[in-house]
Motif scaffolding. Structure first.
Motif, PDB file in Angstrom:
ATOM      1  N   ASP A 192       6.794  -5.254   3.843  1.00  0.00           N
ATOM      2  CA  ASP A 192       7.701  -4.807   2.782  1.00  0.00           C
ATOM      3  C   ASP A 192       9.062  -4.425   3.373  1.00  0.00           C
ATOM      4  OD1 ASP A 192       5.789  -5.227   0.854  1.00  0.00           O
ATOM      5  OD2 ASP A 192       5.117  -3.139   0.795  1.00  0.00           O
ATOM      6  N   SER A 193       9.043  -3.770   4.530  1.00  0.00           N
ATOM      7  CA  SER A 193      10.298  -3.413   5.197  1.00  0.00           C
ATOM      8  C   SER A 193      11.062  -4.662   5.627  1.00  0.00           C
ATOM      9  CB  SER A 193      10.000  -2.538   6.425  1.00  0.00           C
ATOM     10  OG  SER A 193      11.159  -2.356   7.220  1.00  0.00           O
ATOM     11  N   GLU A 197      12.817  -6.179   2.636  1.00  0.00           N
ATOM     12  CA  GLU A 197      14.017  -5.451   2.237  1.00  0.00           C
ATOM     13  C   GLU A 197      15.207  -5.827   3.117  1.00  0.00           C
ATOM     14  OE1 GLU A 197      13.042  -1.346   2.416  1.00  0.00           O
ATOM     15  OE2 GLU A 197      11.671  -1.397   0.697  1.00  0.00           O
ATOM     16  N   GLU A 209      -2.912  -1.664   6.083  1.00  0.00           N
ATOM     17  CA  GLU A 209      -1.913  -0.968   5.279  1.00  0.00           C
ATOM     18  C   GLU A 209      -0.587  -0.879   6.038  1.00  0.00           C
ATOM     19  OE1 GLU A 209       0.051   0.837   2.260  1.00  0.00           O
ATOM     20  OE2 GLU A 209      -1.898  -0.162   2.204  1.00  0.00           O
ATOM     21  N   GLN A 210      -0.653  -0.613   7.335  1.00  0.00           N
ATOM     22  CA  GLN A 210       0.566  -0.591   8.148  1.00  0.00           C
ATOM     23  C   GLN A 210       1.256  -1.958   8.150  1.00  0.00           C
ATOM     24  OE1 GLN A 210      -0.543   0.769  12.048  1.00  0.00           O
ATOM     25  NE2 GLN A 210      -1.196   2.785  11.327  1.00  0.00           N
ATOM     26  N   ARG A 236      -2.751  -8.407   2.272  1.00  0.00           N
ATOM     27  CA  ARG A 236      -3.375  -7.774   1.099  1.00  0.00           C
ATOM     28  C   ARG A 236      -4.731  -8.413   0.781  1.00  0.00           C
ATOM     29  NH1 ARG A 236       2.266  -7.703  -0.737  1.00  0.00           N
ATOM     30  NH2 ARG A 236       2.961  -5.524  -0.716  1.00  0.00           N
ATOM     31  N   ALA A 269       2.632 -11.132   3.644  1.00  0.00           N
ATOM     32  CA  ALA A 269       2.204  -9.883   2.996  1.00  0.00           C
ATOM     33  C   ALA A 269       1.001 -10.129   2.092  1.00  0.00           C
ATOM     34  CB  ALA A 269       3.363  -9.288   2.199  1.00  0.00           C
ATOM     35  N   VAL A 329       1.067  -4.261   5.812  1.00  0.00           N
ATOM     36  CA  VAL A 329       1.661  -4.490   4.492  1.00  0.00           C
ATOM     37  C   VAL A 329       2.991  -3.755   4.379  1.00  0.00           C
ATOM     38  CG1 VAL A 329       1.399  -4.000   2.028  1.00  0.00           C
ATOM     39  CG2 VAL A 329      -0.508  -4.978   3.309  1.00  0.00           C
ATOM     40  N   GLN A 330       3.013  -2.494   4.817  1.00  0.00           N
ATOM     41  CA  GLN A 330       4.247  -1.719   4.746  1.00  0.00           C
ATOM     42  C   GLN A 330       5.338  -2.334   5.620  1.00  0.00           C
ATOM     43  OE1 GLN A 330       3.316   2.364   5.663  1.00  0.00           O
ATOM     44  NE2 GLN A 330       1.973   2.610   3.885  1.00  0.00           N
ATOM     45  N   ARG A 331       4.943  -2.843   6.779  1.00  0.00           N
ATOM     46  CA  ARG A 331       5.927  -3.472   7.657  1.00  0.00           C
ATOM     47  C   ARG A 331       6.490  -4.746   7.014  1.00  0.00           C
ATOM     48  NH1 ARG A 331       6.045  -4.106  14.135  1.00  0.00           N
ATOM     49  NH2 ARG A 331       5.377  -6.265  14.243  1.00  0.00           N
ATOM     50  N   GLN A 367      -7.103  -6.789   2.939  1.00  0.00           N
ATOM     51  CA  GLN A 367      -7.390  -5.447   2.443  1.00  0.00           C
ATOM     52  C   GLN A 367      -8.520  -5.464   1.414  1.00  0.00           C
ATOM     53  OE1 GLN A 367      -3.349  -4.148   1.225  1.00  0.00           O
ATOM     54  NE2 GLN A 367      -3.665  -2.366   2.536  1.00  0.00           N
TER      55      GLN A 367
END
Length: 204
Positions: free
Chosen positions: A169-170, A173, A162-163, A144, A140, A165-167, A147
């Motif tokens: 983060d998922s 989790e 951005e996609q 970034r 991640a 990074v979000q993936r 980015q």
């Protein structure tokens, strides 16, 4: 009698070049070399990470955790292919020696003792998941970093980054949820409770 003063040099112009011919040397080459090192390090890390995800999925095959880890391993493989594509678009060559060294180091790291000599320790899952967490956090951070460069480099797709990074983060989790469950199993008494239930009380 007129005096001949030396002509003033143009600002930033070396004395040995004629006016109008000098051009500043851009630092782009050095930047490209550093970027190549950075991305190859991340690619090497992704190779080691993918190997660990696959090993963890095999170790937990047939369990809910195994299903999640298998899904994550598929995503990690896709992310690795995306990184390789971005490297090609940026003109960065793969340094295969780094990839080989990372895989060897990953395999050696799994030989560490974790409290059991023969069979797998309950702590093994905790350790594995914490290593997976660190790997995805590093990935991640890599997205970034790109980015930050995207506004100055049209070859980098800001929306795609951005996609990614979000993936990531998922993924973090889901791994953290598995890690908490593994901690409860290994250290929180759940395993011992199940073992006690499975043992019939001895008749007095």
């Amino acid at each position: 009698m007129p005096t001949h003063e030396p002509a003033h040099q143009t600002a930033h112009q070396p004395a040995h070049e004629a006016p109008g011919r000098w051009e500043p040397t851009p630092p782009a080459r050095h930047d490209r070399e550093l970027l190549a090192i950075y991305l190859n390090d991340h690619l090497a890390g992704s190779a080691a990470g993918l190997s660990r995800f696959r090993a963890a999925a095999r170790a937990h095959r047939g369990t809910p955790a195994g299903d999640v880890l298998a899904e994550l391993a598929t995503e990690i493989a896709e992310d690795r292919r995306t990184l390789r594509r971005l490297m090609r678009e940026l003109g960065v060559e793969r340094q295969r020696l780094r990839q080989v060294a990372a895989r060897i180091a990953e395999k050696l790291s799994r030989l560490k003792l974790n409290g059991r000599v023969v069979r797998r320790s309950p702590l093994g899952s905790v350790f594995d998941l914490e290593v997976l967490l660190m790997g995805v956090e590093g990935k991640a951070a890599g997205w970034r970093s790109l980015q930050v460069l995207a506004p100055r480099d049209e070859r980098l797709d800001g929306a795609l980054l951005e996609q990614l990074v979000q993936r990531a983060d998922s993924q973090l989790e889901r791994i953290e949820e598995l890690r908490r469950t593994a901690v409860a199993e290994a250290l929180g008494g759940r395993r011992h409770e199940r073992e006690n239930v499975a043992v019939s009380p001895r008749a007095t």
